[in-house]
Design a protein around this motif. Structure first.
Motif, PDB file in Angstrom:
ATOM      1  N   MET A 132       0.815  -1.218   0.000  1.00 43.69           N
ATOM      2  CA  MET A 132       0.000   0.000   0.000  1.00 43.69           C
ATOM      3  C   MET A 132       0.842   1.258   0.000  1.00 43.69           C
ATOM      4  N   ASP A 133       0.358   2.241  -0.754  1.00 44.27           N
ATOM      5  CA  ASP A 133       0.968   3.560  -0.735  1.00 44.27           C
ATOM      6  C   ASP A 133       0.200   4.438   0.250  1.00 44.27           C
ATOM      7  N   CYS A 134       0.575   5.702   0.335  1.00 48.24           N
ATOM      8  CA  CYS A 134      -0.029   6.587   1.327  1.00 48.24           C
ATOM      9  C   CYS A 134      -1.508   6.827   1.040  1.00 48.24           C
ATOM     10  N   ASP A 135      -1.881   6.935  -0.237  1.00 46.26           N
ATOM     11  CA  ASP A 135      -3.277   7.181  -0.587  1.00 46.26           C
ATOM     12  C   ASP A 135      -4.165   6.004  -0.190  1.00 46.26           C
ATOM     13  N   GLY A 136      -3.757   4.788  -0.539  1.00 48.86           N
ATOM     14  CA  GLY A 136      -4.549   3.613  -0.191  1.00 48.86           C
ATOM     15  C   GLY A 136      -4.636   3.393   1.302  1.00 48.86           C
ATOM     16  N   MET A 137      -3.494   3.558   1.986  1.00 48.30           N
ATOM     17  CA  MET A 137      -3.457   3.365   3.431  1.00 48.30           C
ATOM     18  C   MET A 137      -4.309   4.417   4.135  1.00 48.30           C
ATOM     19  N   SER A 138      -4.148   5.693   3.768  1.00 43.41           N
ATOM     20  CA  SER A 138      -4.879   6.779   4.432  1.00 43.41           C
ATOM     21  C   SER A 138      -6.379   6.690   4.176  1.00 43.41           C
ATOM     22  N   ALA A 139      -6.766   6.312   2.955  1.00 41.16           N
ATOM     23  CA  ALA A 139      -8.185   6.170   2.640  1.00 41.16           C
ATOM     24  C   ALA A 139      -8.827   5.079   3.490  1.00 41.16           C
ATOM     25  N   SER A 140      -8.112   3.976   3.691  1.00 39.18           N
ATOM     26  CA  SER A 140      -8.648   2.858   4.482  1.00 39.18           C
ATOM     27  C   SER A 140      -8.821   3.248   5.947  1.00 39.18           C
TER      28      SER A 140
ATOM     29  N   ALA B 174      -8.947   6.315   7.252  1.00 42.38           N
ATOM     30  CA  ALA B 174      -9.925   7.399   7.385  1.00 42.38           C
ATOM     31  C   ALA B 174     -11.343   6.861   7.323  1.00 42.38           C
ATOM     32  N   LEU B 175     -11.622   5.953   6.400  1.00 39.87           N
ATOM     33  CA  LEU B 175     -12.970   5.377   6.298  1.00 39.87           C
ATOM     34  C   LEU B 175     -13.292   4.548   7.532  1.00 39.87           C
ATOM     35  N   HIS B 176     -12.313   3.852   8.085  1.00 41.55           N
ATOM     36  CA  HIS B 176     -12.510   3.092   9.318  1.00 41.55           C
ATOM     37  C   HIS B 176     -12.950   4.018  10.458  1.00 41.55           C
ATOM     38  N   LEU B 177     -12.276   5.148  10.611  1.00 37.88           N
ATOM     39  CA  LEU B 177     -12.623   6.089  11.679  1.00 37.88           C
ATOM     40  C   LEU B 177     -13.993   6.724  11.439  1.00 37.88           C
TER      41      LEU B 177
ATOM     42  N   GLU C 177       7.087   2.031   6.979  1.00 38.43           N
ATOM     43  CA  GLU C 177       7.564   2.813   8.121  1.00 38.43           C
ATOM     44  C   GLU C 177       7.373   4.316   7.902  1.00 38.43           C
ATOM     45  N   ALA C 178       7.449   4.749   6.644  1.00 36.77           N
ATOM     46  CA  ALA C 178       7.324   6.174   6.342  1.00 36.77           C
ATOM     47  C   ALA C 178       5.950   6.730   6.702  1.00 36.77           C
ATOM     48  N   PHE C 179       4.930   5.857   6.794  1.00 39.02           N
ATOM     49  CA  PHE C 179       3.568   6.309   7.088  1.00 39.02           C
ATOM     50  C   PHE C 179       3.174   6.080   8.547  1.00 39.02           C
ATOM     51  N   ALA C 180       4.108   5.618   9.357  1.00 41.83           N
ATOM     52  CA  ALA C 180       3.784   5.277  10.742  1.00 41.83           C
ATOM     53  C   ALA C 180       3.381   6.491  11.567  1.00 41.83           C
ATOM     54  N   PHE C 181       3.722   7.691  11.127  1.00 44.69           N
ATOM     55  CA  PHE C 181       3.396   8.902  11.892  1.00 44.69           C
ATOM     56  C   PHE C 181       1.922   9.289  11.768  1.00 44.69           C
ATOM     57  N   LEU C 182       1.226   8.725  10.794  1.00 49.35           N
ATOM     58  CA  LEU C 182      -0.177   9.088  10.563  1.00 49.35           C
ATOM     59  C   LEU C 182      -1.084   8.487  11.636  1.00 49.35           C
ATOM     60  N   PRO C 183      -2.195   9.132  11.945  1.00 53.45           N
ATOM     61  CA  PRO C 183      -3.104   8.650  13.006  1.00 53.45           C
ATOM     62  C   PRO C 183      -3.622   7.247  12.728  1.00 53.45           C
ATOM     63  N   SER C 184      -3.659   6.417  13.770  1.00 53.99           N
ATOM     64  CA  SER C 184      -4.235   5.057  13.728  1.00 53.99           C
ATOM     65  C   SER C 184      -3.640   4.191  12.625  1.00 53.99           C
ATOM     66  N   SER C 185      -2.378   4.391  12.308  1.00 53.99           N
ATOM     67  CA  SER C 185      -1.754   3.598  11.244  1.00 53.99           C
ATOM     68  C   SER C 185      -1.465   2.168  11.677  1.00 53.99           C
ATOM     69  N   ASP C 186      -1.682   1.866  12.964  1.00 53.65           N
ATOM     70  CA  ASP C 186      -1.366   0.541  13.497  1.00 53.65           C
ATOM     71  C   ASP C 186      -2.570  -0.385  13.569  1.00 53.65           C
ATOM     72  N   ILE C 187      -3.667  -0.028  12.912  1.00 56.85           N
ATOM     73  CA  ILE C 187      -4.895  -0.828  13.062  1.00 56.85           C
ATOM     74  C   ILE C 187      -4.993  -1.970  12.055  1.00 56.85           C
ATOM     75  N   PHE C 188      -4.017  -2.101  11.161  1.00 57.84           N
ATOM     76  CA  PHE C 188      -4.135  -3.098  10.095  1.00 57.84           C
ATOM     77  C   PHE C 188      -3.895  -4.507  10.608  1.00 57.84           C
ATOM     78  N   SER C 189      -4.672  -5.433  10.054  1.00 54.72           N
ATOM     79  CA  SER C 189      -4.506  -6.853  10.339  1.00 54.72           C
ATOM     80  C   SER C 189      -4.162  -7.553   9.027  1.00 54.72           C
TER      81      SER C 189
END
Length: 614
Positions: free
Chosen positions: A32-40, A42-45, A64-76
């Motif tokens: 996943m890139d930043c757009d796909g990860m952030s969209a997922s 954000a929609l979850h929240l 690792e570059a996207f780890a600073f974004l909110p709730s980036s650790d929720i992926f299973s």
């Protein structure tokens, strides 16, 4: 925000399906890139705010570059297995032989007591089954994925689930295959995160608070769009537009970005982490890419490559160079097409493509290899190499890019270099009786020394097999599996000239090895033409009337023509008589000599030279 009728209807369908669902799976593409990860995320929240349970899954971990974004650790990395992040549990009670009366619970010392009452027959332990936190999904939403293959393991391991439950496909790529039951695909959108923003008012309309039965007031937008969601949406938009520098930056995208910043999006934090902060490993791999950078001004393309060996030696990841291609497109002058070929850790060869304008359709080029994307930003993957090395595949890709540009610009088709000839579909093996292949190739290919040096550096390339039988060997393309051969007659090549003096004959000669006409009588040649008979088939005759002797005080000249020009300027030049023999220190440049017993030569068709011309 104004939408087309079709997009509006699709947004309504998506909101309606979400409203009916209770356990939703959100799934971006693999790697996943930043757009796909952030969209997922954000929609979850957002769904959580509407009381909807959702799980975000991906076959690969968050970069690792996207780890600073909110709730980036929720992926299973699993869909239906037990997930400790799910805040629900499933308790099944068998009441087939009893009548259920009531349920009560109490909290004591941090523990919850659940009490069930039966009107007649009492419960026993066999009536209770604890199913844990495993819930079967009733809706799948894919984000930023052009087809199911891009979902990777998540799709391959759950194909039955995809067939059983509805699938919503949310994406903005032109190459999307419309694989969902509902396809929210908008090519004019800057990013998938922009589509999630556009979905919010439709969710507000459909998903009112189900617990609020007395008032049917809608959830206000400001309650949905908090700082975390706004930051995620802005991050996706920034990365997919290249910080609003790419052609997909629209007035709507800029308006939305303004609203997101007003609602707390941390713009400077995003810029710092995604655009201004690079690890040492990233800088090292960028250096490798820049060192290998090549340009062809004729076809207006620039390309570079990264091998798996480069990644291992620098300690970098293939994702660390994703942003570099945009820098190359922005900073390379007179370039219409930029290619960056990566040999990933999983042995897949991934190529990113950028173009300078909509006139140069990146999708049209990447579709040759089964890829896709946008007109100015696309890519493709090669999973099966067909026995070729990474360098050979790079050569194939670059050649296809040149062909693509040649047809588009209406210019001559490209001629392959020596390495390309070796790796091309047809290779002519010519019997060569010379000390070095340079004697044959150098007159035909001005850039041969550079090509030879390039081949020498590529340790994995296969050497040319020079045999005494000329064969045409069919090398399969990437997608081909067959190997064909075609046998030709051996191509005779004259002996290489020695340091001894030549003699010239007046016998009639029709053509030379190159097919050029040769005068019937050497006596018809002028003084100036005789020294320039290089690369012609030689012949024998008495010594010419005059040769210019090389002046002793003029030094050495690499070019015989240069020597003649200098000699003409020297007043002390002595001219030889008819009976004298020319004594020239400079050996002939002619790599060919005729037979000692000259005869009427046949016209020779040389397939090696003809293949180079093609």
């Amino acid at each position: 925000m104004k939408f087309t009728k079709e997009i509006t209807q699709t947004l309504q369908k998506v909101a309606s399906l979400i409203k009916k669902s209770k356990n939703i799976v959100l799934m971006p593409h693999a790697k996943m890139d930043c757009d796909g990860m952030s969209a997922s995320v954000a929609l979850h929240l957002i769904l959580n705010k509407f009381g909807k349970h959702s799980t975000t899954v991906c076959s690969d971990p968050v970069p690792e570059a996207f780890a600073f974004l909110p709730s980036s650790d929720i992926f299973s990395q699993e869909i239906t297995a037990k997930n400790t992040k799910i805040k629900q549990f499933h308790l099944r009670v068998d009441n087939s032989d009893k009548k259920f009366k009531n349920l009560e619970y109490s909290v004591e010392d941090g523990k919850i007591n659940i009490i069930l009452f039966s009107e007649d027959t009492p419960f026993n332990e066999a009536d209770f089954t604890f199913l844990g936190a495993q819930l079967k999904p009733d809706l799948i939403i894919t984000l930023d994925s052009g087809d199911t293959d891009q979902l990777g393991k998540m799709y391959k391991d759950n194909t039955e689930l995809f067939a059983e439950v509805p699938v919503i496909n949310i994406d903005h790529h032109f190459s999307n295959t419309q694989f969902g039951d509902v396809n929210l695909v908008d090519y004019t959108s800057s990013s998938t995160t922009q589509l999630i923003y556009n979905l919010i008012p439709f969710l507000e309309k459909e998903c009112t608070s189900e617990e609020s039965t007395q008032s049917e007031e809608k959830i206000e937008k400001k309650q949905i769009l908090d700082a975390n969601i706004a930051t995620l949406l802005l991050a996706g938009m920034l990365t997919d537009t290249g910080s609003f520098q790419h052609a997909n930056t629209t007035p709507e995208a800029l308006d939305i970005a303004s609203i997101l910043i007003e609602n707390g999006a941390e713009h400077q934090k995003i810029v710092k982490h995604l655009f201004k902060t690079k690890s040492v490993q990233t800088l090292k791999i960028w250096g490798r890419v820049l060192m290998k950078l090549q340009q062809d001004t004729t076809y207006k393309i620039v390309w570079s490559q990264v091998s798996r060996n480069d990644l291992e030696e620098t300690g970098a990841h293939s994702d660390d160079i994703n942003d570099l291609i945009d820098e190359l497109m922005a900073t390379t002058p007179d370039t219409e097409l930029v290619l960056l070929v990566k040999e990933r850790e999983d042995d897949i060869i991934s190529t990113s493509v950028r173009s300078s304008s909509d006139d140069v359709d990146s999708v049209a080029f990447t579709s040759i290899f089964g890829g896709g994307g946008h007109k100015q930003a696309a890519g493709f993957k090669i999973r099966e190499r067909g026995g070729k090395s990474f360098e050979e595949i790079v050569s194939d890709i670059v050649y296809e890019a040149k062909l693509f540009q040649a047809k588009r610009l209406h210019i001559p088709l490209p001629k392959r270099g020596l390495l390309d000839i070796i790796n091309s579909e047809k290779i002519v093996a010519v019997p060569i009786e010379t000390e070095s292949i340079e004697n044959i190739v150098a007159p035909l290919m001005p850039d041969f020394p550079a090509e030879l040096e390039n081949i020498t550096k590529q340790k994995n390339s296969n050497p040319v097999q020079i045999t005494e039988t000329a064969e045409v060997i069919e090398i399969p393309k990437i997608v081909q599996a067959e190997v064909k051969t075609e046998t030709l007659q051996p191509v005779p090549v004259p002996e290489i000239i020695t340091q001894e003096k030549q003699t010239i004959s007046t016998e009639k000669v029709n053509t030379d090895l190159f097919g050029d006409p040769i005068t019937e009588n050497i006596s018809e040649l002028s003084e100036e033409e005789i020294p320039y008979a290089e690369h012609k088939e030689s012949f024998e005759m008495p010594a010419p009337e005059k040769y210019i002797e090389k002046p002793e005080d003029e030094g050495n000249y690499d070019d015989f023509a240069d020597f003649l020009a200098k000699a003409d300027e020297n007043e002390d030049v002595e001219y030889l008589t008819e009976t004298q023999t020319a004594d020239i220190d400079k050996p002939s440049l002619n790599p060919y000599v005729a037979s000692k017993e000259p005869a009427e030569p046949e016209i020779i068709s040389d397939p090696f030279l003809e293949s180079l011309d093609k």
